[in-house]
Design an enzyme around this catalytic site. Structure first.
Site, PDB file in Angstrom:
ATOM      1  N   GLN A  18      14.804   0.901  -7.165  1.00 39.52           N
ATOM      2  CA  GLN A  18      14.602   2.265  -7.673  1.00 39.52           C
ATOM      3  C   GLN A  18      13.579   3.064  -6.863  1.00 39.52           C
ATOM      4  OE1 GLN A  18      14.214   0.684 -11.951  1.00 39.52           O
ATOM      5  NE2 GLN A  18      15.158   2.668 -12.267  1.00 39.52           N
ATOM      6  N   HIS A 120      15.040  -7.771 -10.847  1.00 41.76           N
ATOM      7  CA  HIS A 120      15.282  -6.498 -11.533  1.00 41.76           C
ATOM      8  C   HIS A 120      16.604  -5.946 -10.980  1.00 41.76           C
ATOM      9  CE1 HIS A 120      13.037  -3.205 -13.932  1.00 41.76           C
ATOM     10  NE2 HIS A 120      14.268  -2.766 -13.770  1.00 41.76           N
ATOM     11  N   ASN A 164      14.301  -9.348 -15.538  1.00 42.79           N
ATOM     12  CA  ASN A 164      14.125  -8.127 -16.311  1.00 42.79           C
ATOM     13  C   ASN A 164      15.420  -7.800 -17.053  1.00 42.79           C
ATOM     14  OD1 ASN A 164      12.634  -5.523 -16.937  1.00 42.79           O
ATOM     15  ND2 ASN A 164      14.557  -4.737 -16.092  1.00 42.79           N
ATOM     16  N   GLU A 165      15.349  -7.785 -18.375  1.00 41.05           N
ATOM     17  CA  GLU A 165      16.436  -7.291 -19.225  1.00 41.05           C
ATOM     18  C   GLU A 165      17.802  -7.920 -18.933  1.00 41.05           C
ATOM     19  OE1 GLU A 165      16.419  -3.011 -19.038  1.00 41.05           O
ATOM     20  OE2 GLU A 165      14.561  -2.879 -20.134  1.00 41.05           O
ATOM     21  N   GLU A 350       7.568  -2.182 -20.264  1.00 43.98           N
ATOM     22  CA  GLU A 350       8.105  -0.839 -20.010  1.00 43.98           C
ATOM     23  C   GLU A 350       8.083  -0.056 -21.309  1.00 43.98           C
ATOM     24  OE1 GLU A 350      12.044  -0.656 -18.272  1.00 43.98           O
ATOM     25  OE2 GLU A 350      11.567  -2.265 -16.862  1.00 43.98           O
ATOM     26  N   TRP A 398       6.665   3.022 -18.044  1.00 46.20           N
ATOM     27  CA  TRP A 398       7.818   3.249 -17.180  1.00 46.20           C
ATOM     28  C   TRP A 398       7.965   4.760 -17.036  1.00 46.20           C
ATOM     29  CZ3 TRP A 398      10.420   0.125 -14.049  1.00 46.20           C
ATOM     30  CH2 TRP A 398      11.447   0.709 -13.319  1.00 46.20           C
ATOM     31  N   GLU A 405      17.334   6.429 -11.231  1.00 48.47           N
ATOM     32  CA  GLU A 405      17.641   5.912 -12.569  1.00 48.47           C
ATOM     33  C   GLU A 405      19.050   5.302 -12.537  1.00 48.47           C
ATOM     34  OE1 GLU A 405      15.967   4.999 -15.064  1.00 48.47           O
ATOM     35  OE2 GLU A 405      17.589   4.734 -16.481  1.00 48.47           O
ATOM     36  N   TRP A 406      19.211   4.294 -11.660  1.00 44.04           N
ATOM     37  CA  TRP A 406      20.446   3.531 -11.548  1.00 44.04           C
ATOM     38  C   TRP A 406      21.653   4.453 -11.443  1.00 44.04           C
ATOM     39  CZ3 TRP A 406      18.786  -0.857  -9.898  1.00 44.04           C
ATOM     40  CH2 TRP A 406      17.585  -1.355 -10.362  1.00 44.04           C
TER      41      TRP A 406
HETATM   42  C1  PNW Z   1      15.255  -0.138 -18.241  1.00 45.40           C
HETATM   43  N1  PNW Z   1      19.599   0.521 -22.969  1.00 45.40           N
HETATM   44  O1  PNW Z   1      16.639  -0.091 -18.385  1.00 45.40           O
HETATM   45  C2  PNW Z   1      15.047  -0.686 -16.844  1.00 45.40           C
HETATM   46  O2  PNW Z   1      14.289  -1.875 -16.805  1.00 45.40           O
HETATM   47  C3  PNW Z   1      14.543   0.309 -15.854  1.00 45.40           C
HETATM   48  O3  PNW Z   1      14.857  -0.121 -14.555  1.00 45.40           O
HETATM   49  C4  PNW Z   1      15.097   1.673 -16.190  1.00 45.40           C
HETATM   50  O4  PNW Z   1      14.818   2.624 -15.196  1.00 45.40           O
HETATM   51  C5  PNW Z   1      14.482   2.066 -17.514  1.00 45.40           C
HETATM   52  O5  PNW Z   1      14.741   1.114 -18.527  1.00 45.40           O
HETATM   53  C6  PNW Z   1      14.922   3.431 -18.026  1.00 45.40           C
HETATM   54  O6  PNW Z   1      16.283   3.433 -18.315  1.00 45.40           O
HETATM   55  C7  PNW Z   1      17.293   0.091 -19.578  1.00 45.40           C
HETATM   56  O7  PNW Z   1      20.728   1.040 -22.879  1.00 45.40           O
HETATM   57  C8  PNW Z   1      18.577   0.585 -19.502  1.00 45.40           C
HETATM   58  O8  PNW Z   1      19.187   0.128 -24.059  1.00 45.40           O
HETATM   59  C9  PNW Z   1      19.338   0.716 -20.623  1.00 45.40           C
HETATM   60  C10 PNW Z   1      18.820   0.362 -21.841  1.00 45.40           C
HETATM   61  C11 PNW Z   1      17.533  -0.148 -21.943  1.00 45.40           C
HETATM   62  C12 PNW Z   1      16.769  -0.276 -20.794  1.00 45.40           C
END
Ligand code: PNW
Length: 450
Positions: A18, A120, A164-165, A350, A398, A405-406
């Site tokens: 990112q 990540h 991460n996630e 985050e 964050w 943002e992906w």
């Molecule tokens: C996180 N959801 O992503 C990531 O760790 C980051 O890289 C990202 O930029 C940030 O949150 C903001 O979006 C998420 O749908 C993406 O619940 C989607 C979800 C949660 C977190």
């Protein structure tokens, strides 16, 4: 008397793809995110890529200087696997590794604690060619990479996160196809979920062989609230909660899988073997929780595979990513975590919000009052959870910078520091100044801000 322990760690977070840019520089291999953003059939919404991003790869030293000026005590970054191991396994690319060695050295010189995340979302493309997370061997690939990083930086980096996630990786990457590698298969989602957790377990085992500090994993939690107390809505809410909030923490911390997964995955579900469960459930030193929003859920006959759908709360405040602003759910989530999983040290890895920049700015920068309010309210929610007895050790905003943002590209700005994508100039927003005051007063400043 701010409500935060003296040793509380205040910082900001980013992730490699990112912010870094230069994804193929100095011998790096491509990642699945490089492939995804360069494929117009996949990166449909914007066509943005991480080729330049915030150019952090070339501006790292001045960025660390900026972090110091902002008063950060910690910086959470992620390592790009394919910079270090261009083919994902085997040959180490010293030039890539060197970037992270220098980053960590600069951070330590600036008195900023580095928190490193190994994964990540940017899997080496060479490993995707071998099946990626669908391949059971991925746990061994990840352990090999983890070992390289632990040996190179341990002693200097004292807190490591494996994944991460994992929920976002499996759901976004393999079920809904909105994130790399862009697949759409519930069978794949089930396999990848398990392999991610096996990889986490193998990395923790590797860590115990090499290191003496701390290792954990980072999970996003989105508390689910039933839209009504009908039995259908309650059951739908339990499914949504199992799928998002317990699917990864249960195996990692309890050595079990939530019952609801059987129903959700249907034919795609396969019970995890006792060996797999034992592998996933390695003792960790801390957990990272990412919190952004809550979701109100009702049952739905058409919303496959959960048969549960999100109910938009009309009139409630929302961010630019359409996430409801609902800070009390953060306190509730942290209390729920302790009740279900016990008294582990927790870091908020985050929390933050995308808001478009207002036209107004003053000599001190962009007046992002909505983000200031979001941060103050959520940091107060963390304080309330600490007061109720949850062992929370730190908080990472964050994000440090506006960044990619992906799949949503550069339009969604999460930074406390504005990035001008033409000039790449960094300008702290008001939220960065407010956050600096919160840090300097160890949270006491909240009394004025919230
Ligand atoms: C996180 N959801 O992503 C990531 O760790 C980051 O890289 C990202 O930029 C940030 O949150 C903001 O979006 C998420 O749908 C993406 O619940 C989607 C979800 C949660 C977190």
């Amino acid at each position: 008397m701010s409500g935060f322990p003296k040793s509380f760690l205040w910082g900001a977070a980013t992730a490699a793809y990112q912010v870094e840019g230069s994804p193929l520089a100095d011998g790096a291999g491509a990642s699945i995110w490089h492939r995804f953003t360069h494929d117009p059939r996949l990166m449909i919404a914007t066509g943005d890529t991480g080729d330049v991003a915030c150019d952090h790869y070339n501006r790292m030293e001045s960025d660390v200087e900026l972090m110091k000026q902002l008063g950060l005590q910690a910086y959470r970054f992620s390592v790009s696997w394919s910079r270090v191991l261009p083919e994902g396994t085997g040959r180490v690319n010293e030039a890539g590794l060197d970037f992270y060695r220098r980053l960590v050295d600069r951070l330590l010189e600036a008195g900023i604690e580095p928190l490193a995340t190994l994964y990540h979302w940017d899997l080496p493309a060479a490993l995707d060619d071998r099946g990626g997370w669908l391949n059971r061997e991925s746990a061994e690939w990840f352990a090999e990479y983890a070992g390289v990083m632990f040996r190179a930086l341990d002693g200097k980096v004292k807190k490591w996160a494996t994944l991460n996630e994992p929920w976002v990786v499996a759901d976004g990457g393999y079920l809904n196809g909105v994130l790399a590698p862009g697949h759409r298969s519930i069978f794949e989602c089930a396999i990848v979920s398990r392999n991610l957790m096996r990889a986490h377990g193998r990395a923790v085992q590797t860590y115990r062989e090499c290191g003496a500090h701390e290792v954990g994993l980072v999970i996003n939690i989105e508390p689910k609230y039933p839209a009504s107390d009908s039995s259908e809505d309650l059951a739908a809410t339990a499914r949504a909660d199992a799928y998002m909030n317990r699917q990864y923490f249960d195996p990692a911390l309890l050595g079990t899988c939530p019952e609801e997964l059987r129903e959700i995955y249907g034919e795609a579900w396969e019970d995890w073997s006792a060996e797999d469960l034992a592998l996933c459930c390695q003792p960790v030193d801390f957990v990272g929780i990412n919190y952004y929003t809550r979701s109100v859920v009702r049952s739905s006959d058409t919303a496959w595979p959960l048969f549960a759908e999100h109910v938009v709360q009309e009139g409630a405040p929302h961010t630019e990513t359409n996430w409801e602003v609902f800070p009390e759910a953060m306190t509730r989530t942290l209390l729920w975590f302790r009740e279900r999983y016990g008294d582990l040290p927790v870091y908020i890895m985050e929390n933050g919000a995308a808001f478009s920049d207002p036209a107004t700015s003053d000599a001190d920068g962009i007046l992002d009052e909505d983000r200031c309010q979001y941060l103050a309210e959520h940091i107060a929610a963390v304080r309330d959870a600490i007061a109720a007895g949850v062992d929370i050790r730190g908080y990472m905003v964050w994000s440090l910078f506006d960044n990619l943002e992906w799949a949503l590209g550069y339009a969604k700005r999460f930074g406390i520091v504005h990035v001008d994508y033409e000039t790449l100039a960094r300008t702290p927003k008001h939220s960065a100044r407010l956050y600096g005051q919160i840090i300097a007063s160890n949270g006491a400043e909240l009394e004025h801000a919230a």
